[in-house]
Scaffold this active site. Structure first.
Site, PDB file in Angstrom:
ATOM      1  N   ASP A  32     -92.440 -67.290 -30.477  1.00 14.50           N
ATOM      2  CA  ASP A  32     -93.284 -66.095 -30.527  1.00 14.50           C
ATOM      3  C   ASP A  32     -92.442 -64.836 -30.296  1.00 14.50           C
ATOM      4  O   ASP A  32     -91.786 -64.714 -29.258  1.00 14.50           O
ATOM      5  CB  ASP A  32     -94.383 -66.212 -29.464  1.00 14.50           C
ATOM      6  N   SER A  86     -99.504 -61.497 -33.147  1.00 11.73           N
ATOM      7  CA  SER A  86     -99.793 -62.929 -33.024  1.00 11.73           C
ATOM      8  C   SER A  86    -101.060 -63.332 -33.760  1.00 11.73           C
ATOM      9  O   SER A  86    -101.143 -64.427 -34.309  1.00 11.73           O
ATOM     10  CB  SER A  86     -99.976 -63.302 -31.564  1.00 11.73           C
ATOM     11  N   ASP A 176     -97.934 -51.976 -27.136  1.00 15.01           N
ATOM     12  CA  ASP A 176     -97.815 -51.913 -28.598  1.00 15.01           C
ATOM     13  C   ASP A 176     -97.263 -50.557 -29.021  1.00 15.01           C
ATOM     14  O   ASP A 176     -97.008 -50.327 -30.216  1.00 15.01           O
ATOM     15  CB  ASP A 176     -99.185 -52.148 -29.251  1.00 15.01           C
ATOM     16  N   ARG A 294    -109.336 -56.644 -32.502  1.00 10.34           N
ATOM     17  CA  ARG A 294    -108.747 -57.966 -32.274  1.00 10.34           C
ATOM     18  C   ARG A 294    -109.502 -58.727 -31.181  1.00 10.34           C
ATOM     19  O   ARG A 294    -109.926 -58.144 -30.182  1.00 10.34           O
ATOM     20  CB  ARG A 294    -107.270 -57.807 -31.906  1.00 10.34           C
ATOM     21  N   LYS A 370    -100.372 -68.121 -24.826  1.00  6.87           N
ATOM     22  CA  LYS A 370    -100.312 -68.305 -26.279  1.00  6.87           C
ATOM     23  C   LYS A 370    -101.133 -69.506 -26.733  1.00  6.87           C
ATOM     24  O   LYS A 370    -101.071 -69.894 -27.895  1.00  6.87           O
ATOM     25  CB  LYS A 370     -98.842 -68.502 -26.728  1.00  6.87           C
ATOM     26  N   ASP A 438     -91.615 -63.142 -26.878  1.00 10.00           N
ATOM     27  CA  ASP A 438     -92.634 -62.109 -27.014  1.00 10.00           C
ATOM     28  C   ASP A 438     -93.073 -61.563 -25.660  1.00 10.00           C
ATOM     29  O   ASP A 438     -93.056 -60.358 -25.430  1.00 10.00           O
ATOM     30  CB  ASP A 438     -93.856 -62.671 -27.748  1.00 10.00           C
ATOM     31  N   HIS A 442     -92.135 -57.869 -24.251  1.00 12.08           N
ATOM     32  CA  HIS A 442     -93.114 -56.802 -23.985  1.00 12.08           C
ATOM     33  C   HIS A 442     -92.876 -56.072 -22.672  1.00 12.08           C
ATOM     34  O   HIS A 442     -93.462 -55.029 -22.435  1.00 12.08           O
ATOM     35  CB  HIS A 442     -94.530 -57.380 -23.946  1.00 12.08           C
ATOM     36  N   ASP A 479     -93.650 -65.752 -35.366  1.00 11.08           N
ATOM     37  CA  ASP A 479     -94.857 -65.085 -35.904  1.00 11.08           C
ATOM     38  C   ASP A 479     -94.662 -63.599 -36.163  1.00 11.08           C
ATOM     39  O   ASP A 479     -95.447 -62.993 -36.885  1.00 11.08           O
ATOM     40  CB  ASP A 479     -96.056 -65.330 -34.978  1.00 11.08           C
ATOM     41  N   HIS A 480     -93.649 -62.997 -35.568  1.00  9.76           N
ATOM     42  CA  HIS A 480     -93.345 -61.563 -35.748  1.00  9.76           C
ATOM     43  C   HIS A 480     -92.136 -61.251 -34.890  1.00  9.76           C
ATOM     44  O   HIS A 480     -91.778 -62.054 -34.022  1.00  9.76           O
ATOM     45  CB  HIS A 480     -94.524 -60.661 -35.325  1.00  9.76           C
ATOM     46  N   HIS A 508     -93.757 -54.994 -30.627  1.00  7.24           N
ATOM     47  CA  HIS A 508     -93.228 -55.844 -31.695  1.00  7.24           C
ATOM     48  C   HIS A 508     -92.368 -54.998 -32.636  1.00  7.24           C
ATOM     49  O   HIS A 508     -92.352 -53.777 -32.536  1.00  7.24           O
ATOM     50  CB  HIS A 508     -94.381 -56.451 -32.507  1.00  7.24           C
TER      51      HIS A 508
HETATM   52  O1  3PG Z   1    -101.868 -58.485 -26.693  1.00  5.31           O
HETATM   53  C1  3PG Z   1    -100.647 -58.397 -26.597  1.00  5.31           C
HETATM   54  O2  3PG Z   1    -100.007 -58.964 -25.699  1.00  5.31           O
HETATM   55  C2  3PG Z   1     -99.918 -57.476 -27.544  1.00  5.31           C
HETATM   56  O3  3PG Z   1    -100.713 -56.386 -27.842  1.00  5.31           O
HETATM   57  C3  3PG Z   1     -99.598 -58.164 -28.819  1.00  5.31           C
HETATM   58  O4  3PG Z   1     -98.877 -59.335 -28.625  1.00  5.31           O
HETATM   59  P1  3PG Z   1     -99.186 -60.659 -29.448  1.00  5.31           P
HETATM   60  O5  3PG Z   1     -99.712 -60.218 -30.772  1.00  5.31           O
HETATM   61  O6  3PG Z   1     -97.837 -61.313 -29.558  1.00  5.31           O
HETATM   62  O7  3PG Z   1    -100.152 -61.450 -28.669  1.00  5.31           O
HETATM   63 MN    MN Z   2     -96.868 -63.335 -31.135  1.00  5.14          MN
HETATM   64 MN    MN Z   3     -96.688 -59.811 -28.492  1.00  4.50          MN
END
Ligand code: 3PG
Ligand code: MN
Ligand code: MN
Length: 568
Positions: A32, A86, A176, A294, A370, A438, A442, A479-480, A508
């Site tokens: 991730d 993600s 973000d 989301r 995750k 990931d 962050h 995934d990114h 990201h």
């Molecule tokens: O919700 C989060 O932690 C971030 O905004 C995005 O991270 P993720 O897409 O890797 O969960």
């Molecule tokens: Mn992710």
């Molecule tokens: Mn993330």
């Protein structure tokens, strides 16, 4: 987001014409937030960390290693300036399709005005005359969970249609978007609210808030205390910090210098009037709109607002007759929330449905942070199993700490679970997600993120070794991007500094992600095709379906692999 109550479509997989069924399990391993960034300086934690396994995949088998697009329109986002995330990444990986995602669907609903004709909007409008409309969500232009410009259009839409009293409950970002940007977003929102007062006579105020990682936006039930803090501030008007002004609140709670808090972690606050009373508690009959599109971080707060029976924490007061809507329906199986402004993306005939209907046994595992990514998002935003007999989902509980303090997270445990699943001989497909690049990325902590990448690389090597041992096939991808760039940069690419301290990048990236295939059980002639230079994450689904020995369903994006020694 379809419900499981729909009659299941009959989904048949046919054998691949030259790739035979795998003699061992097919391992799909998601790193991730592990991007392959062309910028390879010291701020690229993926590049700077010791990663012999991933390096060897790239160097030793170049025709079984490539990158794919993981951002922008390739994953259903509005533009190529949108970084991947993600949700959209795992949706694509699990479904083999590129669908218009929430950000884009909300843009369209605002452009065409369909949002303001929805049933959800009609419900909200019942509060315009003599009640308050509350908007709750992440205030930034990150475009991952929400977008400020959409919120402003929503506000104007409400004002133009007769809303008289609006209260904003804002979660500050810094995850973000760059840390420190929240003050600017709050000022911008204040400007919007002044405009509504001037043009439409609306009484609009910011009423409460806090940092997104500490207030309201928990996910996968990692820590309900986060949601309780939000409930207390937004609904009850109760928080340890009380201010008369939201800009002052954010600036003060953030602080300065070495002890400054990240925007992500600000304490909850409420805004009070001259008499010290909260300006915007949520009362009976009010309208409440969650403006994030989301799902993952809106599910728990939605349950708190929607469920009369609720045991996760003591709400103390549950306002009656609320007109409660989400920007979208966040969980189609739970129908949560019941009312929403924009229908969510419909992601049907996902790989998990194909696999269970063809008797394939799957094991999926990650840690809490995750877990829903490799299950809920992977399955096209569906909670629960398609077939409990054939699928095993294992969640390893995450720690509840800022992850630069524990950068190993649960990588070792996930690795062990993956190995055990392969050794067990019970599964034809084993998929795992490593959260570290990931989640540690962050935090903006470069050293911790390098450590995270190095450990994940070790775990991948161990998994690939076991996969080889049991004669399996494997696919490693991400995934990114995230860990691949840990510094904010000028347009020219040079790192930005505050004094001599580099400014951390917590978000990201737009980088493509690696894909590698291999394994003892893979026919020698299998390699990546040369004719799909623009492939994206959705092409990976067909690829692992091929690794299982099946042809790719027609409407999926094509597989990345071919067998150049057919029949061998
Ligand atoms: O919700 C989060 O932690 C971030 O905004 C995005 O991270 P993720 O897409 O890797 O969960
Ligand atoms: Mn992710
Ligand atoms: Mn993330």
């Amino acid at each position: 987001m379809a419900s499981s109550s729909e009659p299941p479509p009959r989904l048949v997989l046919t054998p691949h014409d030259s790739i035979t069924p795998s003699p061992g399990p097919v391992l799909v391993c998601i790193l991730d937030g592990w991007g392959e960034n062309k910028n390879k300086d010291e701020f690229n934690a993926v590049h700077s960390a010791d990663t012999p396994c991933m390096d060897a995949l790239a160097e030793k088998a170049p025709d079984r290693y490539r990158t794919v697009q993981a951002h922008g329109v390739a994953v259903g986002l509005p533009t190529n300036a949108d970084m991947g995330n993600s949700e959209v990444g795992h949706n694509a990986l699990g479904s083999g399709q590129v669908v218009d995602q929430g950000a884009r669907l909300v843009d369209i609903a605002l452009e065409t005005g369909s949002m303001f004709e929805s049933d959800g909007w009609r419900l909200v409008a019942q509060a315009f005359e003599d009640r308050t409309v509350h908007l709750i969500g992440l205030l930034s232009d990150g475009g991952v969970h929400s977008r400020a410009d959409q919120v402003y259009k929503l506000l104007r839409g409400a004002a133009e249609r007769g809303a008289k009293r609006i209260r904003m409950h804002i979660l500050t970002d810094g995850r973000d978007v760059p840390d420190g940007s929240s003050v600017g977003f709050v000022q911008q929102l204040e400007g919007e609210l002044s405009g509504l007062a001037r043009d439409h006579g609306v009484d609009g105020k910011i009423a409460s808030g806090g940092g997104r990682m500490y207030v309201t936006m928990d996910r996968y039930e990692a820590d309900w205390g986060i949601v309780k803090r939000g409930w207390d501030a937004h609904v009850l008007g109760r928080a340890p910090n009380r201010f008369k002004d939201a800009v002052e609140a954010v600036k003060t709670l953030k602080g300065e210098g070495a002890s400054a808090k990240s925007d992500q972690w600000l304490e909850p606050f409420v805004i009070v009037d001259e008499e010290g009373s909260p300006v915007g508690t949520i009362e009976d009959g009010d309208a409440v709109v969650l403006f994030n599109f989301r799902a993952d971080r809106m599910v728990e707060i939605s349950k708190a607002f929607e469920y009369e029976e609720f045991a996760a924490f003591d709400r103390e007061r549950f306002p009656s007759g609320l007109r409660f809507v989400g920007m979208m329906q966040y969980d189609g199986d739970l129908k949560l929330p019941t009312n929403y402004l924009v229908p969510p993306p419909l992601i049907n005939r996902v790989s998990g449905q194909y696999l269970v209907q063809n008797g394939i046994k799957t094991f999926a595992c990650s840690e809490t942070q995750k877990f829903g990514h490799v299950t809920f998002f992977w399955n096209g935003n569906r909670s629960g199993y398609f077939d409990e007999e054939l699928e095993t989902y294992v969640e390893i509980p995450s720690d509840n700490v800022p992850f630069n303090q524990a950068p190993d997270m649960k990588a070792r445990e996930i690795c062990e679970a993956g190995k055990e699943a392969m050794f067990s001989g019970r599964y034809q497909m084993v998929r795992v997600n490593f959260a570290n690049p990931d989640m540690v990325g962050h935090t903006g902590d470069l050293q911790a993120t390098m450590r995270a990448c190095a450990l994940v690389d070790k775990c991948v090597q161990e998994l690939l070794d076991v996969c080889d041992e049991v004669n399996g096939r494997w696919l490693v991808t991400a995934d990114h991007g995230n860990a691949d760039d840990m510094v904010q940069r000028k347009k020219t690419g040079e790192a930005l500094y505050h004094g001599d301290v580099p400014l951390p990048l917590t978000s990201h990236t737009l980088a493509p992600v690696p894909v590698a295939v291999g394994g003892k059980g893979l026919p020698e002639g299998v390699r990546f095709r040369q004719d799909l230079p623009k492939a994206g994450l959705a092409n990976i689904t067909g690829t692992y379906i091929n690794l299982l020995g099946f042809a790719v369903p027609d409407f999926y994006e094509p597989s990345l692999i071919e067998n150049v020694q057919e029949g061998k």
